[in-house]
Design an enzyme around this catalytic site. Sequence first.
Site, mmCIF file in Angstrom:
data_model
loop_
_atom_site.group_PDB
_atom_site.id
_atom_site.type_symbol
_atom_site.label_atom_id
_atom_site.label_comp_id
_atom_site.label_asym_id
_atom_site.label_seq_id
_atom_site.Cartn_x
_atom_site.Cartn_y
_atom_site.Cartn_z
ATOM 1 N N CYS A 14 3.823 -34.622 60.985
ATOM 2 C CA CYS A 14 2.595 -33.849 60.750
ATOM 3 C C CYS A 14 3.053 -32.614 60.004
ATOM 4 O O CYS A 14 4.067 -31.991 60.384
ATOM 5 C CB CYS A 14 1.952 -33.464 62.078
ATOM 6 S SG CYS A 14 0.675 -32.179 61.918
ATOM 7 N N HIS B 256 2.050 -29.705 59.885
ATOM 8 C CA HIS B 256 2.041 -28.442 60.636
ATOM 9 C C HIS B 256 3.387 -28.208 61.353
ATOM 10 O O HIS B 256 3.783 -27.072 61.567
ATOM 11 C CB HIS B 256 0.947 -28.470 61.715
ATOM 12 C CG HIS B 256 -0.438 -28.182 61.213
ATOM 13 N ND1 HIS B 256 -1.109 -29.022 60.370
ATOM 14 C CD2 HIS B 256 -1.280 -27.132 61.455
ATOM 15 C CE1 HIS B 256 -2.318 -28.514 60.126
ATOM 16 N NE2 HIS B 256 -2.446 -27.373 60.767
ATOM 17 N N GLY C 89 -6.383 -34.708 63.314
ATOM 18 C CA GLY C 89 -5.707 -35.781 64.054
ATOM 19 C C GLY C 89 -6.418 -36.213 65.314
ATOM 20 O O GLY C 89 -6.082 -37.220 65.923
ATOM 21 N N ASP D 206 -5.048 -29.864 53.101
ATOM 22 C CA ASP D 206 -4.693 -30.266 54.467
ATOM 23 C C ASP D 206 -5.824 -29.797 55.377
ATOM 24 O O ASP D 206 -6.712 -29.045 54.936
ATOM 25 C CB ASP D 206 -3.367 -29.605 54.885
ATOM 26 C CG ASP D 206 -2.961 -29.968 56.308
ATOM 27 O OD1 ASP D 206 -3.211 -31.114 56.741
ATOM 28 O OD2 ASP D 206 -2.401 -29.105 57.016
ATOM 29 N N CYS E 43 -1.116 -33.941 54.138
ATOM 30 C CA CYS E 43 -1.485 -34.201 55.535
ATOM 31 C C CYS E 43 -1.229 -35.681 55.832
ATOM 32 O O CYS E 43 -1.774 -36.549 55.138
ATOM 33 C CB CYS E 43 -2.966 -33.869 55.694
ATOM 34 S SG CYS E 43 -3.664 -34.273 57.289
HETATM 35 N N1 DGL Z 1 -1.242 -31.454 59.097
HETATM 36 C C1 DGL Z 1 -1.842 -32.677 59.393
HETATM 37 C C2 DGL Z 1 -0.923 -33.873 59.371
HETATM 38 O O1 DGL Z 1 0.070 -33.853 58.678
HETATM 39 C C3 DGL Z 1 -2.978 -32.769 60.372
HETATM 40 C C4 DGL Z 1 -2.999 -31.919 61.583
HETATM 41 C C5 DGL Z 1 -4.358 -31.987 62.236
HETATM 42 O O2 DGL Z 1 -5.271 -31.394 61.675
HETATM 43 O O3 DGL Z 1 -4.473 -32.666 63.255
HETATM 44 O O4 DGL Z 1 -1.164 -34.860 60.003
#
Ligand code: DGL
Length: 263
Positions: free
Chosen positions: A189, A191, A47, A14, A77
Amino acid sequence: MDANAYKNNVGVFDSGVGGISILHALAQELPRESFVFFGDSANAPYGEKSPSEVLELSRGITERLLGMGCKAIVIACNTATSAAAEHLRAQYPSIPIIGVEPALKPAALSEQGHHGRVLVMATPMTVRLDKFQSLKRRWGKEAEVVSVPCTGLAARIEQGNLDAPDMYELIESLVGEYAGKVDAVVLGCTHYPFVRKQIQSIVGNVPFYDGAKGTARQLRRRLVECGCLEERCKQGAIRFLSSVNSKEELDLYGRFLKMAESI
Ligand code: DGL
């Protein structure tokens, strides 16, 4: 790096700590497998980059993980899945490459025909790209889908300290207007599950959906299909690598894995 350092591991990556929410679900579903997780925290957030930049970063990490002996790749991700999954599958047709996408289907269907309003929170790139737009067209017939690009949220989660007042202020500024006005929330996302409780305190106590369990089941299916499911080892290992190559960063990943047990 030793070509066999992570032989037969599943490589998971990720842009940073978010993918650890997926990693936890993978290890729950497949406890015999060993996983090596690569967090590209030096380049987060993905993103808010361009799709071609995210494709090149994803390609570099995939090459590295395969070069260390990984037998399968999980793109933990949503953003990198949208920008890179198809390209990587074309480049490595014999390797199982599993991606993650916003769990819009279960959220839209679970409203049991009452066509609720579903809030999808995701990165600006995920919301913009075709993959999500076609999901939205498909499931937008079952429920009203409101998608919100959450600029800044993944980067803020990377910093840790998730209960600080500025975290609540940021979430309020992104989705506060939907408080009490949606029937379900999709965390699009990887995160965001780490701040589920904080989002819930602002949007309301509605069902939340994310792609972690679905991704874990899909990995199992693909490993079975290719005959490379681990059956002998009793308990697999979980190891971390990061593009921010410091002990503090790797300790942070360990803390997020611990946190993933209770989210
Ligand atoms: N964790 C990621 C996702 O699922 C990306 C977050 C990022 O780096 O913007 O989209």
